[in-house]
Structure formats: C-alpha cells, structure tokens
Write an enzyme that holds these catalytic residues in place. Structure first.
Site, short mmCIF file in Angstrom:
data_model
loop_
_atom_site.label_atom_id
_atom_site.label_comp_id
_atom_site.label_asym_id
_atom_site.label_seq_id
_atom_site.Cartn_x
_atom_site.Cartn_y
_atom_site.Cartn_z
N ASN A 1 -5.76 5.46 -0.19
CA ASN A 1 -5.05 5.86 1.03
C ASN A 1 -4.69 7.34 1.01
O ASN A 1 -4.66 7.99 2.06
CB ASN A 1 -3.79 5.00 1.23
CG ASN A 1 -4.13 3.59 1.69
OD1 ASN A 1 -5.28 3.31 1.99
ND2 ASN A 1 -3.14 2.73 1.75
N HIS B 1 -3.67 -3.83 -5.21
CA HIS B 1 -3.84 -3.43 -3.81
C HIS B 1 -5.26 -3.75 -3.36
O HIS B 1 -6.22 -3.10 -3.77
CB HIS B 1 -3.53 -1.94 -3.66
CG HIS B 1 -3.61 -1.46 -2.25
ND1 HIS B 1 -4.03 -0.21 -1.91
CD2 HIS B 1 -3.34 -2.08 -1.08
CE1 HIS B 1 -4.01 -0.07 -0.59
NE2 HIS B 1 -3.59 -1.21 -0.07
N SER C 1 0.83 -1.20 0.00
CA SER C 1 0.00 0.00 0.00
C SER C 1 0.86 1.25 0.00
O SER C 1 0.34 2.34 -0.15
CB SER C 1 -0.92 0.01 1.22
OG SER C 1 -0.16 -0.03 2.41
N1 CAA Z 1 -13.35 -11.14 7.22
C1 CAA Z 1 -14.23 -11.67 6.35
N2 CAA Z 1 -15.52 -11.29 6.26
C2 CAA Z 1 -15.95 -10.35 7.11
C3 CAA Z 1 -15.09 -9.76 8.05
C4 CAA Z 1 -13.75 -10.19 8.09
N3 CAA Z 1 -12.86 -9.65 8.93
N4 CAA Z 1 -15.80 -8.84 8.75
C5 CAA Z 1 -17.05 -8.86 8.27
N5 CAA Z 1 -17.14 -9.76 7.28
C6 CAA Z 1 -18.30 -10.04 6.44
C7 CAA Z 1 -19.47 -10.57 7.19
O1 CAA Z 1 -19.45 -11.98 7.23
C8 CAA Z 1 -20.65 -10.07 6.35
O2 CAA Z 1 -20.80 -10.90 5.21
P1 CAA Z 1 -22.22 -11.08 4.47
O3 CAA Z 1 -22.68 -9.70 4.09
O4 CAA Z 1 -21.91 -11.97 3.32
O5 CAA Z 1 -23.12 -11.71 5.50
C9 CAA Z 1 -20.17 -8.71 5.85
O6 CAA Z 1 -18.75 -8.74 5.95
C10 CAA Z 1 -20.73 -7.58 6.70
O7 CAA Z 1 -20.33 -7.86 8.04
P2 CAA Z 1 -21.18 -7.49 9.33
O8 CAA Z 1 -22.63 -7.34 8.98
O9 CAA Z 1 -20.80 -8.39 10.44
O10 CAA Z 1 -20.51 -6.13 9.76
P3 CAA Z 1 -20.65 -4.70 9.21
O11 CAA Z 1 -21.94 -4.44 8.51
O12 CAA Z 1 -20.27 -3.89 10.39
O13 CAA Z 1 -19.51 -4.59 8.09
C11 CAA Z 1 -17.32 -4.13 7.32
C12 CAA Z 1 -18.17 -4.85 8.36
C13 CAA Z 1 -17.64 -4.70 5.93
C14 CAA Z 1 -15.87 -4.39 7.64
C15 CAA Z 1 -17.71 -2.59 7.34
O14 CAA Z 1 -17.61 -2.11 8.65
C16 CAA Z 1 -16.82 -1.74 6.44
O15 CAA Z 1 -17.05 -1.67 5.25
N6 CAA Z 1 -15.83 -1.04 7.04
C17 CAA Z 1 -14.89 -0.19 6.34
C18 CAA Z 1 -13.60 -0.93 6.15
C19 CAA Z 1 -12.59 -0.12 5.40
O16 CAA Z 1 -12.67 1.08 5.26
N7 CAA Z 1 -11.56 -0.82 4.89
C20 CAA Z 1 -10.45 -0.17 4.20
C21 CAA Z 1 -9.32 0.08 5.17
S1 CAA Z 1 -7.93 0.83 4.38
C22 CAA Z 1 -7.10 -0.44 3.68
O17 CAA Z 1 -7.40 -1.59 3.78
C23 CAA Z 1 -5.94 -0.04 2.85
C24 CAA Z 1 -4.61 -0.09 3.46
O18 CAA Z 1 -3.64 -0.18 2.69
C25 CAA Z 1 -4.40 0.01 4.90
#
Ligand code: CAA
Length: 389
Positions: free
Chosen positions: A297, A247, A226
C-alpha cells in the site's frame, strides 16, 4: 508537466513509484525480492518495481526524475540517494538479491482456523483456508451475514466448476469444512484466528481483548488490517508474542500475496509458523515490520493518488487507465482499481501514509475527498470514478 501520450503518462505515474520502491529498499524496510514480490503477487503486476527499474536503466529513470524534481520541487520526485549511487556505478538493484533462506517450518500445529468477519476479505480468506483443507469457523454478527460468506464462496466455486477447474465434489468438500458461528466463544479451540472486521482501531481493540479471553493458549492471533498499528492490537492482549499481521489482498482467493507483519513483540516461532502456513495455503509471503502501508500500500496508493491528480490536470480517466495497462502491463488502470478497492478505503490509507511519512506530496487528491463526501465509493455504490449503474 503535461502528460498525454501513453509514454508520458507512464513516466509521470510510474517513475515516482519506482523511486518510492528504491527509498523503501534503501532504508532496509524490506528486501529487494520482497518489494518485487509484493507488487507482483499483491497487485498482479508483471514485474516488481526494482526489476522494472533495472530493465529501464537506473540512469534513465534518474535523469527523468531529476528533471521532474526541478519542475515540481516535490521531494517525492527527488531521486533517492541509492538511485543516484546505483546509476553512477552502472549497478543493479536486483542482481544477486535472491535469498537462500531455509524453508520455514510450522512450529505450531494448525488444524482449525477461525475467521472473524463476513465482508469480502473475510469471505475470501475463509475460502483460502477451506480450499487448503483446513476446518474453518467463521464468526459473524448474524446468520444472514454468515449466509453471505457461504454464498460468496459458493459463487466462486461455481465459477471454477463452469471453467472445468473444480468439481461439485470439491465444492461440497470445501463448503463442508466451513462452519458459521454468531458467538466468538466458538473460537475457543482454533489454532489460528484471522480477523478481517471493520478497519477501526476501537472495534479491533475490543475484539483483541475478547480474543485474549477466549482463544486457547498458544493460538496465533492474526489481523488482516491494512493500516492500523498491529503493535497496539498486541498490547491489548496479555500475549503480544502471539499477535501478527497477515495482510491479504483483494480478491483474496486470487491474489497470491500475504504481507506477514511482525511487531517488536511477535515471537520468532509465530513468525516462522505464519510464513510456513502462508506457503501451505498456496500464497507468497513477504516480510515487513509494523509501519503504515507496509510494502504494497505504501507503494501503490501514492501512485493511485498521483493518477487522480493527473486527471485533475485535465487528462481523461479512460486515457490514463488505458495508458497504464498498455505501457506498464498492470492488470487494471488506476481508476478501475480505485473503484474495486473503494474510495473510502483508499482515502483512509492515503491519510495514514501522509500521517506516517509527512510528505506534502502524499496529501490526498481533492477529487478523492469529493468522491467520498458524495458517497461515490466505487463498485460497491455503483459509482466511483467510473459508472457501474
Ligand atoms: N473473487 C474470486 N475470484 C475472482 C474474482 C473475485 N472477486 N475476480 C476474478 N476472480 C478469478 C476468476 O475466477 C479467474 O480465475 P481462474 O484464473 O482460476 O479462472 C481469475 O480470477 C481471473 O479472473 P478474470 O479472467 O475474470 O479477470 P481478470 O483477468 O480481469 O483478473 C483480477 C481479475 C485477478 C482481479 C485482475 O484484474 C487483477 O489482478 N487486478 C489487480 C487487483 C489488485 O491490485 N488488488 C490489490 C488491491 S490493494 C489491496 O487489496 C490492499 C488493501 O489493503 C486495500
């Protein structure tokens, strides 16, 4: 500026993020569609920043930013030239921006994929390819670490089974397509390698030199870095045309985005194949060149850093998290997300952005540095901005 109501918090944190998106667009780093797709599919935002800007009204955002800039003198708050122009013309950022590009095609046959690494990202990426029907060989440093990958994928599939979204047969098929290896030599017959090992240039350079020796001719060598220069990883091999960035976002099985990062040396065929493959595994690809932070990012972390600075001004973490979820509709508040990403990772990314763009406003917030020094890295240490013990 004191920001206490949800609306004030929204303006304080989200308007500069919209301004960054305009600057990214105005220098031609990415298309309006890819900028918007990046934030929607990488971070789960309901809408991309340029669409949000059009909806609020460029003139409204311009006025608020101009006022803020006179207060702070921070160049990051100075309205982008293009924002001034579009607001003046009563124009839009997103109208007519949908591109009619032909669907990309696989120019290389891809049937077997290698994943190097056993952490959260590597495990999630292995799951993505195995679920899409590819044979995947995961290379890790020990049998124990490889068992961790299988456990991660198994747990995710169990969760899907419990929700009625998958079956035991599917789980067996997906796990059956995953094999583990402790020797990199097992990558000799893969068509694509995706590396997701430690975010350290020397460690990755050593890996790419080794992949150059091991991988068959024509194999695509992808990195999910990243923040490190992909050009340098390519230059460590005798085949920089085959080196590209893919990424993925955390958690990889859920977040739909893949930033496809080409260097000056990456071949058009490799680029097209990776675009087609990204779509084939059910993800949305966006394209950009090799620059710190890529699309997402570079837009996300300055906003997270600003949220920390706002908390340093005395606004409660929970108030900021709640306000952002309520007003912007983001799935997590900034502190919840920082704790998922990890404060060490976030600090490293913020430092890369400061080094690349040299904007004083990108200086990492003092509290972020303190959290890292105290080992309060987020969920993985049970304490970050919030407490998980
Ligand atoms: N691994 C696998 N699947 C997961 C998971 C995990 N850690 N966490 C949640 N899930 C799945 C669940 O099983 C669920 O699946 P279905 O829809 O098929 O049933 C789905 O994700 C939604 O989960 P929940 O309903 O339990 O939880 P939620 O509605 O709170 O969603 C989330 C969780 C999808 C993580 C949501 O909070 C989200 O979109 N968050 C933002 C995350 C984000 O911004 N990520 C980018 C970070 S920056 C980056 O990654 C770049 C870098 O270089 C650092």
């Amino acid at each position: 500026m004191s920001a206490e109501t949800p609306e004030q918090i929204f303006e304080t944190l989200v308007y500069p993020y919209l301004n960054h998106a305009v600057r990214m667009f105005e220098v031609g780093y990415a298309t309006a569609t890819d900028i918007d797709h990046g934030m929607r599919f990488g971070c789960g935002y309901p809408k991309g920043p340029l669409t949000v800007l059009d909806e609020i009204g460029p003139a409204v955002v311009l006025d608020a930013l101009a006022k803020r800039f006179t207060e702070t003198g921070d160049h990051l708050h100075q309205p982008a030239d293009l924002l001034v122009k579009i607001a003046g013309e009563g124009g839009s950022f997103t109208q007519g921006s949908a591109e009619g590009e032909a669907a990309p095609e696989l120019k290389h046959e891809i049937s077997k994929v290698g994943v190097v690494g056993t952490g959260t990202m590597a495990s999630g990426i292995a799951q993505v390819f195995a679920q899409a029907g590819y044979d995947v060989v995961v290379v890790g440093r020990s049998e124990e670490k490889l068992a961790g990958v299988t456990a991660y994928v198994g747990k995710n599939l169990d969760r899907a089974i419990a929700k009625g979204k998958s079956t035991e047969d599917d789980k067996a098929a997906v796990l059956g397509r995953l094999t583990g290896a402790t020797s990199r030599e097992d990558l000799a017959d893969v068509d694509l390698v995706v590396e997701a090992i430690a975010e350290d240039l020397d460690i990755k350079l050593e890996l790419f030199r080794d992949l150059d020796r091991i991988a068959k001719q024509g194999a695509i060598l992808a990195t999910t870095t990243s923040s490190l220069p992909i050009t340098q990883l390519g230059a460590a091999t005798s085949r920089p045309a085959d080196v590209i960035g893919m990424h993925f976002f955390n958690p990889a099985p859920v977040m739909k985005l893949v930033e496809i990062v080409t260097t000056d040396a990456t071949s058009a065929q490799v680029n097209e194949t990776v675009k087609a493959l990204t779509a084939k595994v059910g993800k949305v690809g966006v394209s950009c060149s090799d620059r710190a932070g890529f699309i997402v990012n570079a837009l996300l972390f300055p906003y997270l850093n600003d949220a920390i600075k706002l908390s340093e001004d005395g606004v409660e973490l929970g108030t900021i998290d709640a306000a952002i979820k309520e007003t912007a509709g983001f799935p997590m508040g900034p502190f919840e997300l920082l704790d998922v990403v990890g404060n060490d990772v976030s600090l490293a990314i913020q430092e890369e952005l400061l080094a690349e763009f040299k904007e004083p406003g990108l200086e990492p917030a003092a509290t972020l540095k303190e959290k890292v020094a105290a080992g309060e890295l987020g969920r993985k240490t049970k304490k970050g901005f919030h407490d998980y013990s």
